[in-house]
Write a protein that holds these residues in place. Structure first.
Motif, PDB file in Angstrom:
ATOM      1  N   LEU A 141       4.044 -31.914 -24.773  1.00  0.00           N
ATOM      2  CA  LEU A 141       2.718 -31.668 -25.316  1.00  0.00           C
ATOM      3  C   LEU A 141       2.069 -30.446 -24.681  1.00  0.00           C
ATOM      4  N   LEU A 142       2.246 -30.281 -23.382  1.00  0.00           N
ATOM      5  CA  LEU A 142       1.593 -29.186 -22.669  1.00  0.00           C
ATOM      6  C   LEU A 142       2.506 -27.990 -22.431  1.00  0.00           C
ATOM      7  N   PHE A 143       3.805 -28.212 -22.407  1.00  0.00           N
ATOM      8  CA  PHE A 143       4.712 -27.114 -22.115  1.00  0.00           C
ATOM      9  C   PHE A 143       5.286 -26.483 -23.377  1.00  0.00           C
ATOM     10  N   GLY A 144       5.162 -27.155 -24.508  1.00  0.00           N
ATOM     11  CA  GLY A 144       5.553 -26.557 -25.774  1.00  0.00           C
ATOM     12  C   GLY A 144       7.035 -26.547 -26.055  1.00  0.00           C
ATOM     13  N   ASN A 145       7.837 -27.260 -25.265  1.00  0.00           N
ATOM     14  CA  ASN A 145       9.269 -27.332 -25.541  1.00  0.00           C
ATOM     15  C   ASN A 145       9.795 -28.731 -25.272  1.00  0.00           C
ATOM     16  N   ARG A 146      10.798 -29.112 -26.063  1.00  0.00           N
ATOM     17  CA  ARG A 146      11.340 -30.459 -25.972  1.00  0.00           C
ATOM     18  C   ARG A 146      12.728 -30.438 -25.326  1.00  0.00           C
ATOM     19  N   LEU A 147      13.415 -31.563 -25.407  1.00  0.00           N
ATOM     20  CA  LEU A 147      14.690 -31.718 -24.710  1.00  0.00           C
ATOM     21  C   LEU A 147      15.721 -30.699 -25.173  1.00  0.00           C
ATOM     22  N   ALA A 148      15.891 -30.546 -26.483  1.00  0.00           N
ATOM     23  CA  ALA A 148      16.914 -29.612 -26.973  1.00  0.00           C
ATOM     24  C   ALA A 148      16.648 -28.195 -26.485  1.00  0.00           C
ATOM     25  N   ASP A 149      15.386 -27.834 -26.312  1.00  0.00           N
ATOM     26  CA  ASP A 149      15.053 -26.497 -25.822  1.00  0.00           C
ATOM     27  C   ASP A 149      15.595 -26.252 -24.418  1.00  0.00           C
ATOM     28  N   GLN A 150      15.686 -27.311 -23.614  1.00  0.00           N
ATOM     29  CA  GLN A 150      16.220 -27.146 -22.266  1.00  0.00           C
ATOM     30  C   GLN A 150      17.707 -26.807 -22.322  1.00  0.00           C
ATOM     31  N   TYR A 151      18.426 -27.406 -23.275  1.00  0.00           N
ATOM     32  CA  TYR A 151      19.845 -27.104 -23.437  1.00  0.00           C
ATOM     33  C   TYR A 151      20.039 -25.702 -24.012  1.00  0.00           C
ATOM     34  N   VAL A 152      19.163 -25.308 -24.919  1.00  0.00           N
ATOM     35  CA  VAL A 152      19.221 -23.946 -25.447  1.00  0.00           C
ATOM     36  C   VAL A 152      19.038 -22.941 -24.309  1.00  0.00           C
ATOM     37  N   SER A 153      18.097 -23.215 -23.421  1.00  0.00           N
ATOM     38  CA  SER A 153      17.872 -22.333 -22.280  1.00  0.00           C
ATOM     39  C   SER A 153      19.101 -22.291 -21.373  1.00  0.00           C
ATOM     40  N   ALA A 154      19.735 -23.442 -21.165  1.00  0.00           N
ATOM     41  CA  ALA A 154      20.943 -23.463 -20.334  1.00  0.00           C
ATOM     42  C   ALA A 154      22.032 -22.586 -20.939  1.00  0.00           C
ATOM     43  N   ARG A 155      22.125 -22.583 -22.254  1.00  0.00           N
ATOM     44  CA  ARG A 155      23.123 -21.751 -22.940  1.00  0.00           C
ATOM     45  C   ARG A 155      22.743 -20.270 -22.897  1.00  0.00           C
ATOM     46  N   LEU A 156      21.502 -19.951 -23.254  1.00  0.00           N
ATOM     47  CA  LEU A 156      21.102 -18.560 -23.427  1.00  0.00           C
ATOM     48  C   LEU A 156      20.690 -17.889 -22.119  1.00  0.00           C
ATOM     49  N   ASP A 157      19.941 -18.602 -21.286  1.00  0.00           N
ATOM     50  CA  ASP A 157      19.400 -17.991 -20.071  1.00  0.00           C
ATOM     51  C   ASP A 157      20.338 -18.098 -18.875  1.00  0.00           C
ATOM     52  N   HIS A 158      21.242 -19.091 -18.917  1.00  0.00           N
ATOM     53  CA  HIS A 158      22.147 -19.287 -17.789  1.00  0.00           C
ATOM     54  C   HIS A 158      23.606 -19.082 -18.161  1.00  0.00           C
ATOM     55  N   GLY A 159      23.863 -18.814 -19.429  1.00  0.00           N
ATOM     56  CA  GLY A 159      25.210 -18.484 -19.857  1.00  0.00           C
ATOM     57  C   GLY A 159      26.205 -19.620 -19.803  1.00  0.00           C
ATOM     58  N   LEU A 160      25.737 -20.862 -19.870  1.00  0.00           N
ATOM     59  CA  LEU A 160      26.666 -21.981 -19.833  1.00  0.00           C
ATOM     60  C   LEU A 160      27.419 -22.079 -21.148  1.00  0.00           C
ATOM     61  N   ASP A 161      28.726 -22.258 -21.057  1.00  0.00           N
ATOM     62  CA  ASP A 161      29.512 -22.470 -22.258  1.00  0.00           C
ATOM     63  C   ASP A 161      29.414 -23.945 -22.657  1.00  0.00           C
ATOM     64  N   ASP A 162      30.105 -24.317 -23.715  1.00  0.00           N
ATOM     65  CA  ASP A 162      29.961 -25.683 -24.204  1.00  0.00           C
ATOM     66  C   ASP A 162      30.487 -26.715 -23.204  1.00  0.00           C
ATOM     67  N   ALA A 163      31.497 -26.348 -22.418  1.00  0.00           N
ATOM     68  CA  ALA A 163      31.972 -27.269 -21.379  1.00  0.00           C
ATOM     69  C   ALA A 163      30.878 -27.498 -20.334  1.00  0.00           C
ATOM     70  N   GLY A 164      30.139 -26.438 -19.994  1.00  0.00           N
ATOM     71  CA  GLY A 164      29.036 -26.586 -19.045  1.00  0.00           C
ATOM     72  C   GLY A 164      27.903 -27.415 -19.603  1.00  0.00           C
ATOM     73  N   LEU A 165      27.618 -27.238 -20.878  1.00  0.00           N
ATOM     74  CA  LEU A 165      26.573 -28.030 -21.523  1.00  0.00           C
ATOM     75  C   LEU A 165      26.985 -29.493 -21.621  1.00  0.00           C
ATOM     76  N   ALA A 166      28.263 -29.731 -21.883  1.00  0.00           N
ATOM     77  CA  ALA A 166      28.766 -31.107 -21.903  1.00  0.00           C
ATOM     78  C   ALA A 166      28.643 -31.741 -20.515  1.00  0.00           C
ATOM     79  N   LEU A 167      28.851 -30.924 -19.465  1.00  0.00           N
ATOM     80  CA  LEU A 167      28.688 -31.424 -18.097  1.00  0.00           C
ATOM     81  C   LEU A 167      27.255 -31.879 -17.858  1.00  0.00           C
ATOM     82  N   LEU A 168      26.284 -31.116 -18.362  1.00  0.00           N
ATOM     83  CA  LEU A 168      24.887 -31.518 -18.231  1.00  0.00           C
ATOM     84  C   LEU A 168      24.618 -32.817 -18.986  1.00  0.00           C
ATOM     85  N   ALA A 169      25.152 -32.933 -20.185  1.00  0.00           N
ATOM     86  CA  ALA A 169      24.966 -34.166 -20.952  1.00  0.00           C
ATOM     87  C   ALA A 169      25.580 -35.359 -20.217  1.00  0.00           C
ATOM     88  N   ARG A 170      26.768 -35.152 -19.647  1.00  0.00           N
ATOM     89  CA  ARG A 170      27.399 -36.237 -18.882  1.00  0.00           C
ATOM     90  C   ARG A 170      26.544 -36.612 -17.684  1.00  0.00           C
TER      91      ARG A 170
END
Length: 348
Positions: free
Chosen positions: A288-317
Motif C-alpha cells: 500500500l505504501l511502497f507501491g510494489n507487490r511480491l512479483a515486483d521483488q522477483y522482477v527486481s532480483a532478475r533485472l537489478d541483480h542479474g539472477l537467472d531463472d535458477a537463482g530465482l527458483a532458489l529464492l522461491a525455494r
C-alpha cells in the motif's frame, strides 16, 4: 534454454512478509474511507505511492502517519474480511501458493468486540480465502514495539490459543514497528510463550538498525525467521551466525529502497546473502505504501541483480523452506518449483 525467460507470475512461491493493513489495495483504502466518511492524506488519494524515508524521525513519522490513516478506515468485520480476501487474490495472481499475513488485532478490536473476535475474523476469512483462491493463507500475530512488553505477552497468549498447522491457523508470532524503539530483550518473555505453543518466532530486525540489532534479536528472541535482516551483511560474524542457525531472512527490497536504507534496488545486498548461503524469502512488506507487490521483488532480483531463472527458483525455494507450511505442502510446492524450472521459457 535461455535463462531469464520464464514467467515470474507462474513461479510457485511463498509469501512470508506481508502486513495486514499494508497489504491493502489503494483503491480499497479510498473506498473504505468513503464508506466511513473519513478523510485520507493526499499521499493516499492523489500522490500515490508516497515518497518516504525512514532514516530520520521526520521521515518515519510520515510513514507511520500514512500507515495509521490507512488502518483507521478499517472499521468493521466486512472491512477486515475484505482485506484478507483481496490479499489472497493478489497473491494468487502472482504465483504465491502459501501466504502468512501478519496482523496485530489490537487495532481492530474496538470495532468488532475485542481481541478474540478480531483474530477469529481474520482466521475465518483466511480459511474462506484459501478455498476461494487456492493460495493457502495462515496468520502471524504481531506485537508492536511501540507498546508495553506486557501487551505483547497478552497477544502471545492469544496467539497460542489458536496455534495450529496449515491454513486458517496462527503459525507465528512477530514483533513489528520501528525497531529503534524500546529494548528487544524486553519482549523475550512474550516470545517464550509463543514458542512453547509451537509458533514460529518471526520478529523484525535489521532494516532500520544494523547487524548489532540482528544479533540482539538472535540472542533474545531465537528467531526462525527475521523480518528484513538484510543488514546482517554489515558484520561477517553476525551474517555467519544467521547462516549457521538457518534463520530465514524475509528480504523486502521495495521497502528497503522506499525507506532509504539503500538508495537503489541494485544496492540491496541480495546477491551477497545468496553467495554466503543465507536462506532468503522475498516479501512485499507494505505494498500500500511502497507501491510494489511480491512479483515486483522477483522482477527486481532478475533485472537489478542479474539472477537467472535458477537463482530465482532458489529464492522461491527459500520462501517455501522458510515457511511454516505443513511438510507435505512444502514438498508439493518445491516439486512445482522444479517443474517451473524445467518448463519452456516464456516472457513475463
Amino acid at each position: 534454454m535461455p535463462e531469464g525467460t520464464r514467467s515470474l507470475l507462474a513461479l510457485p512461491k511463498a509469501h512470508l512478509h506481508l502486513h495486514f493493513t499494508g497489504s491493502m489495495r489503494v483503491e480499497t483504502v479510498r473506498e473504505l474511507a468513503e464508506k466511513h466518511d473519513l478523510r485520507l492524506p493526499h499521499a493516499l488519494t492523489t500522490q500515490w505511492p508516497p515518497e518516504l524515508s525512514g532514516l530520520d524521525e521526520r521521515g518515519w513519522f510520515r510513514f507511520q502517519r500514512l500507515y495509521d490513516a490507512a488502518r483507521a478506515v478499517v472499521r468493521d468485520e466486512d472491512d477486515m474480511r475484505r482485506i484478507v480476501r483481496e490479499a489472497a487474490e493478489d497473491d494468487a495472481a502472482e504465483g504465491s501458493r502459501w501466504l502468512e499475513i501478519q496482523v496485530d488485532p489490537t487495532s481492530y478490536a474496538p470495532f468488532v468486540g475485542g481481541l478474540t473476535p478480531a483474530l477469529e475474523i481474520v482466521l475465518d476469512e483466511a480459511r474462506v480465502a484459501t478455498a476461494a483462491t487456492g493460495t493457502q493463507v495462515a496468520v502471524v500475530v504481531a506485537a508492536s514495539r511501540m507498546k508495553h512488553p506486557l501487551d505483547a505477552r497478552a497477544l502471545a497468549r492469544l496467539a497460542a490459543r489458536y496455534a495450529g498447522e496449515g491454513a486458517g491457523t496462527v503459525v507465528g508470532f512477530g514483533l513489528s514497528n520501528d525497531e529503534r524503539r524500546g529494548w528487544t530483550g524486553d519482549f523475550e518473555p512474550a516470545f517464550r510463550i509463543a514458542t512453547r505453543a509451537g509458533l514460529a518466532s518471526v520478529p523484525h530486525a535489521g532494516e532500520l538498525l544494523g547487524a548489532d540489532h540482528v544479533q540482539v534479536a538472535l540472542d533474545h528472541l531465537l528467531p526462525d525467521r527475521l523480518g528484513h535482516g538484510i543488514r546482517a551483511v554489515e558484520d561477517p560474524a553476525v551474517l555467519d551466525r544467521v547462516v549457521q542457525e538457518q534463520v530465514t531472512l524475509e528480504v523486502c527490497p521495495g521497502s528497503n529502497v522506499a525507506l532509504g536504507v539503500y538508495d537503489s534496488p541494485g544496492a540491496v545486498p541480495l546477491r551477497r546473502l545468496l553467495e554466503v548461503g543465507a536462506r532468503v524469502a522475498l516479501g512485499a512488506d507494505d505494498p500500500l505504501l511502497f507501491g510494489n507487490r511480491l512479483a515486483d521483488q522477483y522482477v527486481s532480483a532478475r533485472l537489478d541483480h542479474g539472477l537467472d531463472d535458477a537463482g530465482l527458483a532458489l529464492l522461491a525455494r527459500g520462501s517455501i523452506e522458510g515457511s511454516t507450511a505443513p511438510p507435505q505442502v512444502r514438498r508439493d510446492l518445491l516439486a512445482q518449483v522444479d517443474t517451473w524450472l524445467g518448463s519452456e521459457g516464456t516472457s513475463s
